[in-house]
Design a protein around this motif. Structure first.
Motif, mmCIF file in Angstrom:
data_model
loop_
_atom_site.group_PDB
_atom_site.id
_atom_site.type_symbol
_atom_site.label_atom_id
_atom_site.label_comp_id
_atom_site.label_asym_id
_atom_site.label_seq_id
_atom_site.Cartn_x
_atom_site.Cartn_y
_atom_site.Cartn_z
ATOM 1 N N ARG A 187 0.828 -1.211 0.000
ATOM 2 C CA ARG A 187 0.000 0.000 0.000
ATOM 3 C C ARG A 187 0.863 1.261 0.000
ATOM 4 O O ARG A 187 0.404 2.333 -0.398
ATOM 5 N N GLY A 188 2.098 1.107 0.480
ATOM 6 C CA GLY A 188 3.041 2.220 0.449
ATOM 7 C C GLY A 188 3.881 2.248 -0.821
ATOM 8 O O GLY A 188 4.903 2.934 -0.863
ATOM 9 N N TRP A 189 3.498 1.466 -1.815
ATOM 10 C CA TRP A 189 4.158 1.441 -3.126
ATOM 11 C C TRP A 189 5.602 0.919 -3.043
ATOM 12 O O TRP A 189 6.429 1.246 -3.906
ATOM 13 N N LEU A 190 5.953 0.160 -2.021
ATOM 14 C CA LEU A 190 7.337 -0.275 -1.878
ATOM 15 C C LEU A 190 7.660 -1.428 -2.816
ATOM 16 O O LEU A 190 6.835 -2.298 -3.075
ATOM 17 N N GLU A 191 8.896 -1.413 -3.288
ATOM 18 C CA GLU A 191 9.429 -2.501 -4.100
ATOM 19 C C GLU A 191 10.503 -3.199 -3.285
ATOM 20 O O GLU A 191 10.974 -2.667 -2.269
ATOM 21 N N ALA A 192 10.915 -4.395 -3.736
ATOM 22 C CA ALA A 192 11.840 -5.203 -2.936
ATOM 23 C C ALA A 192 13.111 -4.426 -2.585
ATOM 24 O O ALA A 192 13.614 -4.510 -1.460
ATOM 25 N N GLU A 193 13.602 -3.643 -3.523
ATOM 26 C CA GLU A 193 14.864 -2.947 -3.299
ATOM 27 C C GLU A 193 14.767 -1.907 -2.168
ATOM 28 O O GLU A 193 15.772 -1.524 -1.582
ATOM 29 N N ASP A 194 13.558 -1.473 -1.861
ATOM 30 C CA ASP A 194 13.369 -0.480 -0.797
ATOM 31 C C ASP A 194 13.452 -1.089 0.597
ATOM 32 O O ASP A 194 13.489 -0.362 1.588
ATOM 33 N N VAL A 195 13.426 -2.412 0.666
ATOM 34 C CA VAL A 195 13.281 -3.092 1.952
ATOM 35 C C VAL A 195 14.527 -3.928 2.233
ATOM 36 O O VAL A 195 14.830 -4.873 1.492
ATOM 37 N N ILE A 196 15.244 -3.598 3.317
ATOM 38 C CA ILE A 196 16.567 -4.226 3.512
ATOM 39 C C ILE A 196 16.473 -5.708 3.839
ATOM 40 O O ILE A 196 17.398 -6.457 3.527
ATOM 41 N N ASN A 197 15.377 -6.154 4.431
ATOM 42 C CA ASN A 197 15.313 -7.589 4.703
ATOM 43 C C ASN A 197 14.739 -8.413 3.553
ATOM 44 O O ASN A 197 14.328 -9.551 3.734
ATOM 45 N N THR A 198 14.745 -7.822 2.344
ATOM 46 C CA THR A 198 14.603 -8.655 1.146
ATOM 47 C C THR A 198 15.981 -9.016 0.611
ATOM 48 O O THR A 198 16.091 -9.798 -0.330
ATOM 49 N N TYR A 199 17.023 -8.416 1.206
ATOM 50 C CA TYR A 199 18.369 -8.664 0.702
ATOM 51 C C TYR A 199 18.865 -10.024 1.181
ATOM 52 O O TYR A 199 18.627 -10.401 2.341
ATOM 53 N N PRO A 200 19.585 -10.763 0.347
ATOM 54 C CA PRO A 200 20.264 -11.967 0.818
ATOM 55 C C PRO A 200 21.263 -11.580 1.920
ATOM 56 O O PRO A 200 21.658 -10.414 2.029
ATOM 57 N N LEU A 201 21.682 -12.564 2.713
ATOM 58 C CA LEU A 201 22.475 -12.278 3.913
ATOM 59 C C LEU A 201 23.708 -11.404 3.643
ATOM 60 O O LEU A 201 23.945 -10.430 4.355
ATOM 61 N N GLU A 202 24.475 -11.742 2.618
ATOM 62 C CA GLU A 202 25.716 -10.995 2.393
ATOM 63 C C GLU A 202 25.434 -9.545 2.009
ATOM 64 O O GLU A 202 26.118 -8.634 2.446
ATOM 65 N N LYS A 203 24.390 -9.378 1.196
ATOM 66 C CA LYS A 203 24.035 -8.013 0.806
ATOM 67 C C LYS A 203 23.529 -7.239 2.022
ATOM 68 O O LYS A 203 23.849 -6.055 2.205
ATOM 69 N N LEU A 204 22.771 -7.923 2.876
ATOM 70 C CA LEU A 204 22.284 -7.272 4.095
ATOM 71 C C LEU A 204 23.459 -6.856 4.975
ATOM 72 O O LEU A 204 23.516 -5.733 5.481
ATOM 73 N N ARG A 205 24.421 -7.773 5.133
ATOM 74 C CA ARG A 205 25.586 -7.462 5.966
ATOM 75 C C ARG A 205 26.352 -6.269 5.385
ATOM 76 O O ARG A 205 26.833 -5.410 6.125
#
Length: 589
Positions: free
Chosen positions: A560-578
């Motif tokens: 509802r907030g128009w968010l895409e996966a890239e906007d959300v840090i916990n869509t990142y795989p572990l290494e990318k999150l780290r």
DNA sequence: GCCGTTTTCGGCCCGACTGTTTTCAGTCG
């Protein structure tokens, strides 16, 4: 403007409430429905703004206010008056001519502005209690268009109002609606059935449940619907529509249409009202008419679409607009220009960064959290228990946190299929500082910070505290940024505009807390945050292992907030999150 | 009251159901 003036300045919600009341009083007074609607639309728009009207006004004066869609000269001037004087003369005038208490009666089902005016003019009725008394003593039946039956219905409406005049949480309505739709789908005469209305759009609260079905035998389907065990009373029954009240006091509307009309009906019945009005206006410009029965070429009324929603939108040259976006906040324009967002889904979520255990105030063990996260297919989960400055929640001392880090390391040995991150939910104190020394914070995998006290502080202080935490290099996430609890606690007076700016600058994520009575940040604010370049973490704040599933409510709110996966840090795989967290790839053991 | 690829005036989405109405107003979504 000096801070002392700022404190007393009317907030968006108060201004919206005043405009809404103007609209309601005008409606009772019998004013043009368009004028009434204009006030209502302005109020709705203002409620969804993340920026304070005061700031907008400071920056660009009346002109800036008027640049907001649905706010023209007259409304802008009233807003200006409210901002500068804290009063609205026009509203006060209206209250002189009609008692303000009349507007509460609009909430009674079956009672509208005309009847309220009639009761007031003829009998001097000003409140729900007085109306109830008059209906009970047979005082209304003498009036034009009224009868003993009308009195009975009004009493029923008042009872329903008392029992259930507040909207209920999405999480309370959704399971009930799913059950009803599931039962209907088992009926042999049924072809299709879906939830519609605000439930299908996943609004955070729901007024009533709308269900749509298609069948060649609508009577049979409606009979089955009315015989469901949850149904307490049938409110209305026509050829295509049945309304019932459940034992829990919730209204459920069922509409049954022919299969070839299903798409048009689903589109119509899903709303929102504002989206449908905009869509129908657009249709008229193309010499088309859209109704729940289909799309018609005018003036011949030749039917050209209606079996599916895709067809309906296609007649206007639009792609299917996801139901979660249908609020008339730019989605129709975006669809026309091919820039609808590619919404994230539950499957995009790789982990939860805010979960509690029995080390602080929650139920599950670290192991139970790990198992629940594995079941959801997560790659990682962060244990973020409370810290010691919140003793009421069993906050961990530095010593206990170190012990917990050892326990997490052991659990990581036990569950190689998932990475358990060592985190903490630290408290933001009145000066913007957080629990634990820098050395300890640096050894954690992720640090989330929350305001847990001082909700009533003024805007400047609560904003400064939060920005202080955002600027702390050891803090990666700000939890439940506005502190609201739906139906219980208003958001605190935080300057989100300033918070977004600071969060974007310092690369600190803001949380979308998925707890159904929080959903904080809420949808409109998520969209503003995204525009400002802020990253979001969709966390559950789970205190039971089952509550990790609340992520679904977070994800629909993010949509509802128009968010895409890239906007959300916990869509990142572990290494990318780290990498994003900036703590390197070496697990802290 | 708002708004403008037919308009700065004259429109403003569209239909179902109820109750009391003999043709429609009020309410709702």
């Amino acid at each position: 403007m000096p801070e002392s003036d700022r404190v007393t300045r009317m907030e968006n919600s108060e201004i919206a409430a005043a405009l809404l009341e103007i609209g309601e009083l005008l409606e009772i007074a019998g004013e043009s429905v368009f004028r009434v609607g204009a006030y209502e639309r302005a109020a709705i728009t203002i409620r969804s703004l993340s920026r304070d009207l005061g700031d907008i006004y400071d920056e660009g004066s009346l002109k800036a206010l008027q640049s907001i869609g649905g706010i023209g000269k007259s409304t802008a001037e009233k807003i200006e008056e409210m901002l500068t004087t804290g009063r609205c003369g026009y509203l006060e005038e209206l209250r002189q001519s009609l008692p303000a208490s009349l507007v509460t009666m609009i909430q009674i089902p079956g009672v509208g502005p005309k009847k309220i005016k009639l009761f007031y003019d003829e009998l001097g009725i000003e409140s729900i209690d007085q109306l109830e008394e008059a209906a009970k003593t047979g005082g209304l039946r003498e009036l034009k268009g009224m009868s003993a039956k009308s009195e009975e219905n009004i009493l029923k409406g008042i009872a329903a109002y008392h029992e259930h005049h507040e909207r209920i949480l999405l999480s309370d309505a959704y399971p009930l609606a799913a059950k009803i739709v599931g039962e209907l789908r088992r009926h042999p005469a049924l072809e299709q059935a879906d939830m519609a209305g605000s439930l299908r759009r996943f609004r955070e609260t729901i007024g009533d449940i709308d269900v749509l079905a298609s069948s060649a035998a609508p009577e049979e389907v409606m009979d089955a619907f009315e015989s469901l065990p949850q149904v307490a009373e049938v409110i209305a029954r026509g050829a295509t529509k049945s309304s019932v009240r459940t034992r829990a006091g919730l209204q459920v509307d069922l509409r049954v249409v022919a299969p070839h009309e299903y798409g048009a009906a689903l589109q119509y019945f899903t709303g929102s009202k504002a989206h449908n009005i905009h869509l129908r206006e657009l249709a008229r410009k193309h010499d088309l008419k859209i109704s729940e029965y289909g799309v018609f070429q005018m003036p011949a009324e030749k039917r050209i679409a209606g079996a599916t929603e895709e067809e309906v939108y296609a007649t206007l040259g639009l792609p299917l607009i996801p139901a979660v976006l249908r609020e008339d906040t730019g989605e129709i324009e975006a669809a026309a220009e091919g820039r609808l967002p590619k919404l994230l889904g539950v499957d995009d979520i790789c982990g939860d960064l805010h979960v509690h255990t029995n080390w602080s105030d929650a139920m599950p063990t670290i192991e139970q959290v790990a198992e629940a996260a594995i079941e959801l297919g997560y790659a990682y989960v962060a244990i973020s228990d409370h810290a010691f400055k919140l003793p009421v929640a069993g906050g961990l001392t530095p010593q206990q946190l170190e012990e917990q880090m050892d326990a997490i390391a052991a659990a990581n040995e036990k569950y190689p299929e998932i990475t358990i991150l060592a985190g903490s939910e630290v408290n933001i104190d009145n000066d913007g500082n957080v629990d634990f020394d820098e050395e300890l914070l640096a050894r954690l995998d992720v640090v989330a910070a929350s305001v847990h006290a001082g909700f009533g502080q003024d805007r400047a202080q609560i904003t400064a505290r939060t920005i202080g935490a955002i600027e702390n290099p050891h803090v990666e996430i700000i939890c439940h940024p506005t502190g609201r609890i739906l139906g219980k606690r208003d958001p605190f007076a935080i300057d989100l505009d300033a918070v977004f700016k600071a969060a974007a600058e310092h690369n600190t994520a803001l949380e979308l807390n998925s707890f159904p009575d929080r959903l904080d940040l809420k949808d409109d604010y998520l969209r503003e945050a995204k525009r400002a370049g802020v990253k979001i973490a969709i966390n559950t704040d789970a205190h039971h292992a089952e509550q990790l599933r609340f992520v679904e409510y977070g994800v629909v709110t993010a949509q509802r907030g128009w968010l895409e996966a890239e906007d959300v840090i916990n869509t990142y795989p572990l290494e990318k999150l780290r990498g994003w967290l900036g703590r390197g790839s070496t697990p802290s053991l």
